[in-house]
Write an enzyme that holds these catalytic residues in place. Structure first.
Site, PDB file in Angstrom:
ATOM      1  N   ASP A   1      -7.830  64.464 -16.505  1.00 36.38           N
ATOM      2  CA  ASP A   1      -8.178  64.653 -15.099  1.00 36.38           C
ATOM      3  C   ASP A   1      -6.970  65.111 -14.288  1.00 36.38           C
ATOM      4  O   ASP A   1      -5.870  64.566 -14.427  1.00 36.38           O
ATOM      5  CB  ASP A   1      -8.713  63.342 -14.532  1.00 36.38           C
ATOM      6  CG  ASP A   1      -9.005  63.426 -13.053  1.00 36.38           C
ATOM      7  OD1 ASP A   1      -9.945  64.153 -12.681  1.00 36.38           O
ATOM      8  OD2 ASP A   1      -8.274  62.792 -12.266  1.00 36.38           O
TER       9      ASP A   1
ATOM     10  N   GLU B   1      -8.173  69.488 -16.606  1.00 37.68           N
ATOM     11  CA  GLU B   1      -8.569  69.981 -15.293  1.00 37.68           C
ATOM     12  C   GLU B   1      -7.287  70.382 -14.565  1.00 37.68           C
ATOM     13  O   GLU B   1      -6.355  69.585 -14.453  1.00 37.68           O
ATOM     14  CB  GLU B   1      -9.297  68.894 -14.503  1.00 37.68           C
ATOM     15  CG  GLU B   1      -9.697  69.375 -13.115  1.00 37.68           C
ATOM     16  CD  GLU B   1     -10.074  68.238 -12.177  1.00 37.68           C
ATOM     17  OE1 GLU B   1     -10.821  68.510 -11.231  1.00 37.68           O
ATOM     18  OE2 GLU B   1      -9.603  67.100 -12.393  1.00 37.68           O
TER      19      GLU B   1
END
Length: 342
Positions: free
Chosen positions: A247, A280
């Site tokens: 993330d 990401e």
């Protein structure tokens, strides 16, 4: 290895990175066992304990959960519980990047039950749909019972409200039985409310960098690097997950010679060479695939072009998007097989 690791049926080994405390012990089964400090700030010791026993760390007289706890049955303020992950016998299915179709799944809202077991009965339908891997949104234990999961505090402990560690094992096994891979969303850019429980042991955070969600994690500290990397190793080695989705990797700040996410890639692949690593990232930042040896990364530009084109929204980060030419350029973008779009 950080945390509580059963050596056999009667003895558990404990290791804690706590460079700023002057005394550290583990309290289990009514007894306190002092841990010995090494020159590197890691404390080590053993205690008579077994799988399923609850324990607390006593840091300078204060009772706290284990920062590397693998099981938090009573949430972030409860005791840690010894988990023998060696009992799990899971093997990855092996994912092919050029055939990857991800289904992002939030365990808490995917079914009425909001649990791993509740999600299992729908896995066959996802396989029939053409999905090849389930991307499970973060399952680390976070404050409270319900949330998106991105404010995890005990990163190695599957959230009890979802069913806890053993239910996650059942979920992974069921997905593999359907031919589906499991990619787990992990968060190493910040931790959620309650971070003082980690600060009590050492300098987990730094003011040299800032994130939008909380204090930046200090990866110049060896113990903090191990806290993150060993977490990644845990999911691959013990839970048989097929990949990790990192993330907001652009907010994982590290000025070291080797970025922590590059070291993580090396260490995880030493355990399972076929592990799929995706990140990401902010638009335009290609470090994961160009420098950190990750397999793929998110490319939000296609989403932004399509969203702005269909809705007419041009505010904030949609300001530079919304043309047919821009959409066509994104559809032609290379390396296509290493860019994740939705």
């Amino acid at each position: 290895m950080l945390g509580a690791v059963p050596r056999d049926q009667k003895v558990v080994d404990f290791e804690v990175w706590a460079p700023t405390v002057s005394s550290l012990a583990v309290r289990v089964n009514g007894d306190e066992h002092a841990l010995a400090r090494g020159d590197d700030g890691f404390w080590r010791g053993e205690a008579d304990a077994r799988h399923g026993d609850d324990y607390l760390l006593v840091a300078d007289g204060v009772d706290l959960p284990d920062p590397a706890s693998r099981w938090q049955p009573e949430g972030v303020r409860g005791a840690s519980r010894v988990l023998d992950t060696a009992q799990f016998d899971l093997e990855p299915v092996g994912l092919k990047l050029d055939e990857l179709v991800l289904y992002e799944l939030h365990v808490g809202t995917f079914t009425e039950e909001g649990t791993f077991d509740g999600a299992i009965r729908h896995l066959g339908a996802l396989a029939e749909l053409g999905v090849t891997a389930i991307e499970v949104m973060p399952i680390a234990t976070f404050p409270g019972t319900r949330g998106w999961g991105y404010d995890g505090l005990y990163t190695s402990a599957p959230h009890e409200a979802y069913g806890g560690p053993e239910a996650f094992v059942r979920f992974v096994e069921a997905a593999h039985d359907e031919g589906l891979g499991v990619v787990l969303d992990v968060v190493y850019n910040h931790v959620g409310p309650g971070s003082e429980a980690l600060r009590a042991f050492g300098p987990y955070f730094t003011d040299r960098h800032e994130t939008a969600w909380g204090d930046a994690v200090d990866y110049s500290e060896r113990g903090v690097r191990e806290w993150a990397i060993q977490n990644a190793e845990l999911w691959v080695r013990d839970y048989g997950v097929d990949g990790l989705r990192l993330d907001a990797a652009h907010a994982v700040f590290d000025d070291s010679r080797q970025h922590v996410l590059a070291e993580l890639a090396e260490r995880v692949r030493e355990i399972e060479p076929g592990t799929l690593l995706t990140a990401e990232m902010e638009t335009g930042d290609l470090r994961p695939i160009e420098h950190w040896r990750h397999d793929a990364q998110w490319a939000d530009e296609l989403h932004h072009e399509l969203h702005a084109l269909l809705t007419g929204e041009r505010e904030s980060y949609y300001a530079d998007y919304g043309s047919l030419e821009g959409l066509a350029a994104q559809l032609r973008r290379e390396p296509a097989q290493r860019l994740i779009v939705c």
